[in-house]
Motif scaffolding. Structure first.
Motif, PDB file in Angstrom:
ATOM      1  N   CYS A 209      42.952  45.432  63.710  1.00 33.49           N
ATOM      2  CA  CYS A 209      42.412  44.382  64.588  1.00 33.49           C
ATOM      3  C   CYS A 209      40.941  44.056  64.314  1.00 33.49           C
ATOM      4  O   CYS A 209      40.371  43.203  64.976  1.00 33.49           O
ATOM      5  N   GLN A 210      40.321  44.776  63.359  1.00 36.47           N
ATOM      6  CA  GLN A 210      38.925  44.591  62.964  1.00 36.47           C
ATOM      7  C   GLN A 210      37.907  44.954  64.043  1.00 36.47           C
ATOM      8  O   GLN A 210      36.730  44.618  63.951  1.00 36.47           O
ATOM      9  N   ALA A 211      38.328  45.664  65.078  1.00 40.54           N
ATOM     10  CA  ALA A 211      37.387  46.095  66.109  1.00 40.54           C
ATOM     11  C   ALA A 211      36.468  47.174  65.531  1.00 40.54           C
ATOM     12  O   ALA A 211      36.913  48.000  64.732  1.00 40.54           O
ATOM     13  N   PRO A 212      35.192  47.192  65.914  1.00 36.22           N
ATOM     14  CA  PRO A 212      34.283  48.216  65.407  1.00 36.22           C
ATOM     15  C   PRO A 212      34.605  49.589  65.983  1.00 36.22           C
ATOM     16  O   PRO A 212      35.169  49.706  67.076  1.00 36.22           O
ATOM     17  N   LYS A 213      34.226  50.623  65.228  1.00 36.20           N
ATOM     18  CA  LYS A 213      34.398  52.003  65.671  1.00 36.20           C
ATOM     19  C   LYS A 213      33.535  52.213  66.908  1.00 36.20           C
ATOM     20  O   LYS A 213      32.364  51.840  66.918  1.00 36.20           O
ATOM     21  N   PRO A 214      34.088  52.804  67.966  1.00 36.93           N
ATOM     22  CA  PRO A 214      33.264  53.037  69.170  1.00 36.93           C
ATOM     23  C   PRO A 214      32.173  54.064  68.877  1.00 36.93           C
ATOM     24  O   PRO A 214      32.346  54.960  68.066  1.00 36.93           O
ATOM     25  N   VAL A 215      31.065  53.897  69.554  1.00 38.96           N
ATOM     26  CA  VAL A 215      29.929  54.820  69.379  1.00 38.96           C
ATOM     27  C   VAL A 215      30.154  56.077  70.161  1.00 38.96           C
ATOM     28  O   VAL A 215      30.626  56.088  71.242  1.00 38.96           O
TER      29      VAL A 215
ATOM     30  N   THR B 294      33.970  64.328  51.284  1.00 31.38           N
ATOM     31  CA  THR B 294      34.991  64.412  52.322  1.00 31.38           C
ATOM     32  C   THR B 294      34.398  63.843  53.602  1.00 31.38           C
ATOM     33  O   THR B 294      33.292  64.215  53.994  1.00 31.38           O
ATOM     34  N   PRO B 295      35.113  62.930  54.262  1.00 27.28           N
ATOM     35  CA  PRO B 295      34.565  62.334  55.478  1.00 27.28           C
ATOM     36  C   PRO B 295      34.343  63.381  56.569  1.00 27.28           C
ATOM     37  O   PRO B 295      35.144  64.287  56.742  1.00 27.28           O
ATOM     38  N   GLU B 296      33.225  63.224  57.257  1.00 23.94           N
ATOM     39  CA  GLU B 296      32.918  64.130  58.355  1.00 23.94           C
ATOM     40  C   GLU B 296      33.431  63.541  59.657  1.00 23.94           C
ATOM     41  O   GLU B 296      33.524  62.335  59.809  1.00 23.94           O
ATOM     42  N   GLY B 297      33.730  64.403  60.577  1.00 25.55           N
ATOM     43  CA  GLY B 297      34.160  63.946  61.883  1.00 25.55           C
ATOM     44  C   GLY B 297      35.659  63.981  62.043  1.00 25.55           C
ATOM     45  O   GLY B 297      36.405  64.425  61.166  1.00 25.55           O
ATOM     46  N   GLU B 298      36.083  63.497  63.149  1.00 25.08           N
ATOM     47  CA  GLU B 298      37.497  63.488  63.508  1.00 25.08           C
ATOM     48  C   GLU B 298      38.059  62.074  63.417  1.00 25.08           C
ATOM     49  O   GLU B 298      37.320  61.096  63.562  1.00 25.08           O
ATOM     50  N   PRO B 299      39.353  61.944  63.184  1.00 25.80           N
ATOM     51  CA  PRO B 299      39.952  60.603  63.258  1.00 25.80           C
ATOM     52  C   PRO B 299      39.687  60.003  64.640  1.00 25.80           C
ATOM     53  O   PRO B 299      39.510  60.724  65.614  1.00 25.80           O
ATOM     54  N   TRP B 300      39.641  58.690  64.697  1.00 22.43           N
ATOM     55  CA  TRP B 300      39.393  58.017  65.963  1.00 22.43           C
ATOM     56  C   TRP B 300      40.507  57.021  66.247  1.00 22.43           C
ATOM     57  O   TRP B 300      41.199  56.568  65.353  1.00 22.43           O
ATOM     58  N   VAL B 301      40.692  56.732  67.519  1.00 31.58           N
ATOM     59  CA  VAL B 301      41.754  55.821  67.945  1.00 31.58           C
ATOM     60  C   VAL B 301      41.121  54.533  68.441  1.00 31.58           C
ATOM     61  O   VAL B 301      40.254  54.545  69.323  1.00 31.58           O
ATOM     62  N   CYS B 302      41.540  53.432  67.862  1.00 34.85           N
ATOM     63  CA  CYS B 302      41.043  52.116  68.243  1.00 34.85           C
ATOM     64  C   CYS B 302      41.646  51.697  69.583  1.00 34.85           C
ATOM     65  O   CYS B 302      42.686  52.225  70.010  1.00 34.85           O
ATOM     66  N   ALA B 303      41.018  50.733  70.212  1.00 35.68           N
ATOM     67  CA  ALA B 303      41.530  50.185  71.471  1.00 35.68           C
ATOM     68  C   ALA B 303      42.936  49.615  71.297  1.00 35.68           C
ATOM     69  O   ALA B 303      43.726  49.593  72.245  1.00 35.68           O
ATOM     70  N   CYS B 304      43.280  49.182  70.085  1.00 35.77           N
ATOM     71  CA  CYS B 304      44.620  48.625  69.841  1.00 35.77           C
ATOM     72  C   CYS B 304      45.669  49.720  69.647  1.00 35.77           C
ATOM     73  O   CYS B 304      46.848  49.441  69.506  1.00 35.77           O
ATOM     74  N   GLY B 305      45.201  50.999  69.595  1.00 37.87           N
ATOM     75  CA  GLY B 305      46.123  52.121  69.458  1.00 37.87           C
ATOM     76  C   GLY B 305      46.236  52.684  68.052  1.00 37.87           C
ATOM     77  O   GLY B 305      46.884  53.702  67.845  1.00 37.87           O
ATOM     78  N   GLU B 306      45.610  52.053  67.082  1.00 35.44           N
ATOM     79  CA  GLU B 306      45.674  52.510  65.688  1.00 35.44           C
ATOM     80  C   GLU B 306      44.770  53.729  65.497  1.00 35.44           C
ATOM     81  O   GLU B 306      43.636  53.755  65.964  1.00 35.44           O
ATOM     82  N   THR B 307      45.278  54.769  64.811  1.00 32.13           N
ATOM     83  CA  THR B 307      44.481  55.948  64.488  1.00 32.13           C
ATOM     84  C   THR B 307      43.882  55.759  63.103  1.00 32.13           C
ATOM     85  O   THR B 307      44.588  55.417  62.155  1.00 32.13           O
ATOM     86  N   LEU B 308      42.557  55.975  63.016  1.00 29.23           N
ATOM     87  CA  LEU B 308      41.829  55.752  61.760  1.00 29.23           C
ATOM     88  C   LEU B 308      41.059  56.988  61.351  1.00 29.23           C
ATOM     89  O   LEU B 308      40.630  57.768  62.192  1.00 29.23           O
TER      90      LEU B 308
ATOM     91  N   PRO C 173      37.839  59.137  59.900  1.00 30.13           N
ATOM     92  CA  PRO C 173      36.447  59.039  60.363  1.00 30.13           C
ATOM     93  C   PRO C 173      35.531  58.168  59.510  1.00 30.13           C
ATOM     94  O   PRO C 173      34.547  57.644  60.014  1.00 30.13           O
ATOM     95  N   GLN C 174      35.850  57.978  58.227  1.00 31.17           N
ATOM     96  CA  GLN C 174      34.953  57.190  57.371  1.00 31.17           C
ATOM     97  C   GLN C 174      35.026  55.692  57.659  1.00 31.17           C
ATOM     98  O   GLN C 174      34.136  54.950  57.271  1.00 31.17           O
TER      99      GLN C 174
END
Length: 106
Positions: free
Chosen positions: A100-106, A76-90, A92-93
């Motif tokens: 938009c292929q932007a990398p996950k922010p650190v 099971t993926p750890e962490g919380e979903p994250w929101v990309c700069a383009c607004g897409e919610t992804l 945690p894995q």
């Protein structure tokens, strides 16, 4: 040739075989043809795909690698979903945005 893994489905079997080949171990997927008929909901013994290594001498190393790799696939993926700069919610894995292929922010 030695059998090193019984996969849950053809997709997992192919991922495992590709992973082994990336590690320098020649692998082949056998079986699983019946899943097209019975569907992926069925786990009838003998219908599940299996991953085989072509060189018997690679079997022990392959089994260790597969155990670790499959555990990470099924975890099971750890962490919380994250929101990309383009607004897409992804989930945690994911390490980059599918939209938009932007990398996950650190």
């Amino acid at each position: 040739m030695k059998d090193v893994h019984e996969a849950l489905n053809l997709r997992e079997a192919n991922m495992v075989a590709t992973y082994l080949e990336d590690q320098g171990i020649l692998a082949d997927v056998r079986g699983g043809a019946y899943q097209a008929v019975v569907g992926e909901l069925s786990n009838i013994r003998g219908t599940l795909p299996r991953v085989w290594v072509l060189e018997d001498g690679d079997a022990e190393r392959a089994a260790r690698l597969v155990a670790t790799f499959v555990a990470s696939l099924r975890a099971t993926p750890e962490g919380e979903p994250w929101v990309c700069a383009c607004g897409e919610t992804l989930e945690p894995q994911f390490q980059s945005c599918w939209k938009c292929q932007a990398p996950k922010p650190v």
